[in-house]
Scaffold this motif. Sequence first.
Motif, PDB file in Angstrom:
ATOM      1  N   ASN A 156       4.650  -1.802   7.647  1.00 38.01           N
ATOM      2  CA  ASN A 156       6.089  -1.757   7.967  1.00 38.01           C
ATOM      3  C   ASN A 156       6.898  -1.407   6.733  1.00 38.01           C
ATOM      4  O   ASN A 156       6.747  -2.044   5.686  1.00 38.01           O
ATOM      5  CB  ASN A 156       6.542  -3.112   8.511  1.00 38.01           C
ATOM      6  N   TRP A 157       7.760  -0.432   6.894  1.00 36.85           N
ATOM      7  CA  TRP A 157       8.601   0.007   5.783  1.00 36.85           C
ATOM      8  C   TRP A 157      10.074  -0.201   6.118  1.00 36.85           C
ATOM      9  O   TRP A 157      10.485  -0.139   7.275  1.00 36.85           O
ATOM     10  CB  TRP A 157       8.409   1.511   5.513  1.00 36.85           C
ATOM     11  N   GLN A 158      10.837  -0.411   5.064  1.00 33.90           N
ATOM     12  CA  GLN A 158      12.289  -0.410   5.137  1.00 33.90           C
ATOM     13  C   GLN A 158      12.791   0.701   4.227  1.00 33.90           C
ATOM     14  O   GLN A 158      12.436   0.738   3.047  1.00 33.90           O
ATOM     15  CB  GLN A 158      12.863  -1.747   4.632  1.00 33.90           C
TER      16      GLN A 158
ATOM     17  N   ALA B 142       0.836  -1.209   0.000  1.00 36.59           N
ATOM     18  CA  ALA B 142       0.000   0.000   0.000  1.00 36.59           C
ATOM     19  C   ALA B 142       0.868   1.256   0.000  1.00 36.59           C
ATOM     20  O   ALA B 142       0.357   2.363   0.156  1.00 36.59           O
ATOM     21  CB  ALA B 142      -0.915  -0.009   1.218  1.00 36.59           C
ATOM     22  N   ILE B 143       2.161   1.070  -0.159  1.00 38.32           N
ATOM     23  CA  ILE B 143       3.048   2.239  -0.219  1.00 38.32           C
ATOM     24  C   ILE B 143       2.825   2.917  -1.575  1.00 38.32           C
ATOM     25  O   ILE B 143       2.734   2.257  -2.619  1.00 38.32           O
ATOM     26  CB  ILE B 143       4.528   1.834  -0.011  1.00 38.32           C
TER      27      ILE B 143
ATOM     28  N   VAL C 242      -0.853   2.195  -6.510  1.00 36.84           N
ATOM     29  CA  VAL C 242      -0.380   1.049  -5.724  1.00 36.84           C
ATOM     30  C   VAL C 242      -0.443  -0.254  -6.524  1.00 36.84           C
ATOM     31  O   VAL C 242      -0.062  -1.310  -6.033  1.00 36.84           O
ATOM     32  CB  VAL C 242      -1.155   0.900  -4.382  1.00 36.84           C
ATOM     33  N   THR C 243      -0.936  -0.172  -7.752  1.00 36.33           N
ATOM     34  CA  THR C 243      -0.838  -1.326  -8.661  1.00 36.33           C
ATOM     35  C   THR C 243      -0.156  -0.858  -9.951  1.00 36.33           C
ATOM     36  O   THR C 243      -0.778  -0.763 -11.013  1.00 36.33           O
ATOM     37  CB  THR C 243      -2.236  -1.913  -8.985  1.00 36.33           C
ATOM     38  N   PRO C 244       1.124  -0.546  -9.856  1.00 34.71           N
ATOM     39  CA  PRO C 244       1.832   0.067 -10.985  1.00 34.71           C
ATOM     40  C   PRO C 244       2.055  -0.897 -12.152  1.00 34.71           C
ATOM     41  O   PRO C 244       2.043  -2.114 -11.977  1.00 34.71           O
ATOM     42  CB  PRO C 244       3.169   0.478 -10.367  1.00 34.71           C
TER      43      PRO C 244
ATOM     44  N   ASN D 119       1.990   6.041   3.096  1.00 36.63           N
ATOM     45  CA  ASN D 119       1.217   4.840   3.385  1.00 36.63           C
ATOM     46  C   ASN D 119      -0.238   5.093   3.005  1.00 36.63           C
ATOM     47  O   ASN D 119      -0.958   5.798   3.710  1.00 36.63           O
ATOM     48  CB  ASN D 119       1.335   4.460   4.865  1.00 36.63           C
ATOM     49  N   SER D 120      -0.650   4.511   1.890  1.00 27.47           N
ATOM     50  CA  SER D 120      -2.018   4.698   1.411  1.00 27.47           C
ATOM     51  C   SER D 120      -2.969   3.650   1.960  1.00 27.47           C
ATOM     52  O   SER D 120      -4.142   3.610   1.575  1.00 27.47           O
ATOM     53  CB  SER D 120      -2.056   4.642  -0.121  1.00 27.47           C
TER      54      SER D 120
END
Lengths: 165, 165
Positions: free
Chosen positions: A66-68, A48-49, B48-50, A59-60
Amino acid sequence: MQHSPMRVLVPISIAGAIAFGVLGDAVAADTKVHSGSFCVEQADITPAIEYYVDSSARNSGTGYNNWQCPVTRDNTAGGGAGDVTDWRVAVHRGGNTTDAWTLTLYSCNEHGTSCDSDVQTVALTDSGYSLINGAAVTGFENGGMTIESSVPPDCWILHYRIVEE
Amino acid sequence: MFGTTKKWLRSLATLSLAGGIAPCILGEASAADHKAYPGTLCVQINDVTPEIVYNRLRATNTSASDKTWTCPAVRDIEAGDVIGWTATVHRDGNTTDDWVIFINICSMDMSSCDGDSITVPKINGTQTLAGFLDSVGNEETYGPLFIRSEVPDSGRIYKYTIGEE
């Protein structure tokens, strides 16, 4: 009057050595700014990024994700020591001023099994752009480095920077 | 005795030279910075669905229409000004749509950006194009540096490079 060659060479040597030390340190300090679009969502093949044209990331999703955010390390900084003396993250809460939000910088061994870290909190009152200040992280200079965060919905990472010395 | 003194002098001379030359070498190596990034770092924005597809080194727009991408970079603050940049791109069939690639270097709060652009000629095949960014306003502001582009269908980005000095 004749100068002995040693009298001439010794001061040059010392000057050279001092210059090496001073200039070496000055140029070895390293500040790298990373665009937010380096960040990726962890463990999700339908993330969802969402990325934006200014190279930021949001964050959509409707919940935490969780992000890196990977860090390009410079192991030559400080003549090889490569300690992190400072790190900062430019964030934007969007409309969300209720969900707790922390950011952690990890400096790890090669396998990520052992790390030093520093945790910073984004204030609940933050809205719009704000800059989060990190503290020094030492150790594991030959491993990888990442910023990890459980990002609340409608929150953004604009960019982040690491200072090594 | 004389031989020992000569050895001493030789060592001192070597030290002097090393002390004098090393800072120059280290200074040059750290101050000038030219980084190359693979196209696979690019991401499609606002989606988010590229429809961006990654292969070795390259990213391809597999959509039937133009899509906007952003491609992040790591700014090296100690290196200073951006002096030049290139993009290696590929048109595969679509020789009608305009294709402009922008580079931006922004202030820390993203409120202002300096920029430059290059236009991809309307011919099939791989092309490497060069530009120059005059970043006088934002080079010391710790803001991000990135490339953005509205990529035509079947368009690819193989690589982009950014030189700082």
